[in-house]
Design an enzyme around this catalytic site. Structure first.
Site, PDB file in Angstrom:
ATOM      1  N   ARG A  77       0.838  -1.207   0.000  1.00 14.86           N
ATOM      2  CA  ARG A  77       0.000   0.000   0.000  1.00 14.86           C
ATOM      3  C   ARG A  77       0.870   1.253   0.000  1.00 14.86           C
ATOM      4  O   ARG A  77       0.635   2.191  -0.759  1.00 14.86           O
ATOM      5  CB  ARG A  77      -0.924  -0.016   1.216  1.00 14.86           C
ATOM      6  N   HIS A  82       3.058   6.102  -2.443  1.00 12.94           N
ATOM      7  CA  HIS A  82       4.182   7.035  -2.453  1.00 12.94           C
ATOM      8  C   HIS A  82       5.091   6.926  -3.670  1.00 12.94           C
ATOM      9  O   HIS A  82       5.840   7.851  -3.959  1.00 12.94           O
ATOM     10  CB  HIS A  82       5.005   6.867  -1.174  1.00 12.94           C
TER      11      HIS A  82
END
Length: 122
Positions: A77, A82
């Protein structure tokens, strides 16, 4: 707000997101997947949901159901959120094909095996 969502609700979120991933990719080829930008974004979002929900599963559940790679789900995730321009869609496809079908049923099994003890839907 994050801590107010129950573990039961998070397990249900995981199960639903994994189900949608399977539904969206059922019968698709890699070529179809790789050419559909909207689908790829939707799948990434669903994987993010799985990882975010996994992050808040309690230690007791994690230990009892240690066959699930809880930490890996959250790490994935984080990478998706990011490192969005660095996502390797071939790896995502392979994970969807190889990991999601097995992982899909595990949240509902956890709920059934624990008889909802200590769980509440929020």
């Amino acid at each position: 707000m994050k801590n107010k969502i129950s573990e039961l609700a998070r397990l249900n979120h995981m199960h639903e997101a994994l189900g949608h991933i399977m539904q969206f990719t059922n019968g698709l080829t890699y070529e179809e997947y790789s050419q559909d930008f909207k689908l790829r974004l939707a799948l990434l979002k669903l994987l993010e949901i799985v990882g975010e929900a996994a992050r808040f599963i309690g230690d007791d559940t994690r230990l009892k159901f240690s066959d699930i790679e809880w930490e890996t789900l959250y790490v994935v995730r984080n990478i998706l959120v990011h490192e969005y321009f660095g996502v390797d869609y071939a790896i995502i496809w392979r994970a969807i094909q190889e990991k999601v079908p097995t992982l899909h049923e595990k949240p509902s099994v956890i709920i059934q095996q624990t008889d909802n003890q200590g769980y509440s839907v929020d």
